[in-house]
Scaffold this active site. Sequence first.
Site, PDB file in Angstrom:
ATOM      1  N   GLY A  50       1.014  -1.764  -1.769  1.00  0.00           N
ATOM      2  CA  GLY A  50       0.598  -0.612  -0.979  1.00  0.00           C
ATOM      3  C   GLY A  50      -0.897  -0.649  -0.709  1.00  0.00           C
ATOM      4  N   CYS A  51      -1.566  -1.676  -1.232  1.00  0.00           N
ATOM      5  CA  CYS A  51      -2.996  -1.864  -0.986  1.00  0.00           C
ATOM      6  C   CYS A  51      -3.158  -3.046  -0.044  1.00  0.00           C
ATOM      7  CB  CYS A  51      -3.736  -2.190  -2.284  1.00  0.00           C
ATOM      8  SG  CYS A  51      -3.639  -0.888  -3.517  1.00  0.00           S
ATOM      9  N   GLU A  52      -4.097  -2.934   0.900  1.00  0.00           N
ATOM     10  CA  GLU A  52      -4.362  -4.062   1.800  1.00  0.00           C
ATOM     11  C   GLU A  52      -5.010  -5.212   1.041  1.00  0.00           C
ATOM     12  OE1 GLU A  52      -6.557  -2.960   5.283  1.00  0.00           O
ATOM     13  OE2 GLU A  52      -4.942  -1.673   6.006  1.00  0.00           O
TER      14      GLU A  52
END
Length: 136
Positions: A50-52
């Site tokens: 969910g993190c780039e």
Amino acid sequence: MTLPEQACQALEAFEQSKGWEQRARLLMQWGERLEPLEDTEKTEANRVHGCESLVWLVAEQVDGQWRFKAGSDARLLRGLLALLLVRVQGSGSAELATLDLHEWFTQLGLERQLSPSRSNGLHAVLLRMAELASTR
């Protein structure tokens, strides 16, 4: 609700910094304080999705309180993670589940620097913390 001592120090430091440039420098400095993760901790199992950017989170419970370690490949994100960690260290599972992340970064004067993707990433980290805390 009382803030952990390091969270109070962070709040004080950011309240005294004027303008984004000073805050950005301070953010980088906080990121450098993060306890480095071992290569063995940078595993897929510890990765926060969910993190780039790449973010890893390791949790352990000590005397009923949660201790977290986190790392990232992105400098700015390391600073944000450091500020999140000082806010949650020693929290119980219930407190983690109800923490208002936006309010914390607003208090620090960093809410404008939280792009939607950064904000989503930090929420993913917080959700993962709550998830880890509730499964143990």
